[in-house]
Write a protein that holds these residues in place. Structure first.
Motif: not given
Length: 231
Positions: A178-198
């Motif tokens: 709890p309280g941890g972070f997550f960082v990952a490479k994506v592409l502009q315009g490619g982070t919609e939908g299920q990923l952002l919702a999760a």
């Protein structure tokens, strides 16, 4: 980063290096090599002893968002060649016994002080428990600079890199404290939908970050989620 004055010239000689196209080298390979030779972050990484220019991206994110602290436990997915692991190890002081950094990759990696590395597929069913055993508990951060092989087709590349990020999120959900972070490479315009919702469901705050060390002509972007709520 410092910039050269005099319009990129020193002593009347241009600092920009060019690469001659060899018969066996494709145009795309030649352009990539020329860009590498003229990239100030590549040169700076060599001077600073970092294994990749990507180290500066993580440094900037840490300076802005305070991701690391001595004693933290960090997992680096797709760690090779080790630029991000180097930064994490320095910031959590793992070489001094104050934190832990575990690097995972399908490829082997030269040892780094303060980094425990293992060749592993993080998608394996047993991977989360094995990593928590190596850490001695949950992780304070999971980071991924992984990128799927580019096809040159924008929509396909977006789908591939988002799918990879979604797998990394699933892994992070299993290992983060709890309280941890997550960082990952994506592409502009490619982070919609299920990923952002999760991410918005599982973390207190989600941001898009474009570090200065990311090439200006690149669609590369990072998604940073902080304040893991726990499961």
């Amino acid at each position: 980063m410092t910039k050269s004055g005099a319009g990129g010239r020193e002593g009347g000689r241009s600092l920009k290096e060019r690469v001659k196209t060899a018969r066996k080298r494709s145009l795309s390979s030649t352009l990539w090599l020329e860009r590498q030779l003229n990239d100030p972050y590549v040169a700076q990484a060599k001077r600073d002893g970092y294994r990749s220019r990507a180290a500066y991206k993580l440094l900037e994110m840490d300076e802005r968002y305070k991701l690391f602290a001595p004693g933290k436990h960090i997992v680096d997915l797709g760690a090779a060649p080790g630029g991000w692991s180097q930064i994490a190890a320095t910031r959590v002081k793992s070489a001094e016994g104050k934190g832990k950094v575990v690097g995972i990759d399908l490829l082997d990696m030269e040892p780094i002080a303060g980094v425990e590395f293992t060749v592993m597929d993080f998608n394996e069913e047993t991977a989360p428990e094995r990593i928590k055993a190596m850490l001695g508990g949950g992780a304070d951060g999971v980071m991924s600079d992984m990128a799927a092989n580019a096809t040159g087709h924008k929509q396909t590349d977006h789908l591939k890199i988002v799918a990879l990020a979604e797998l990394a999120v699933d892994f992070a959900r299993d290992v983060l404290a709890p309280g941890g972070f997550f960082v990952a490479k994506v592409l502009q315009g490619g982070t919609e939908g299920q990923l952002l919702a999760a991410l918005k469901r599982d973390f207190a705050q989600v941001r898009h970050v474009k570090p200065a060390a990311s090439r200006a002509d690149s669609a590369e972007l990072y998604v940073l989620a902080t304040g893991f709520r726990g499961g």
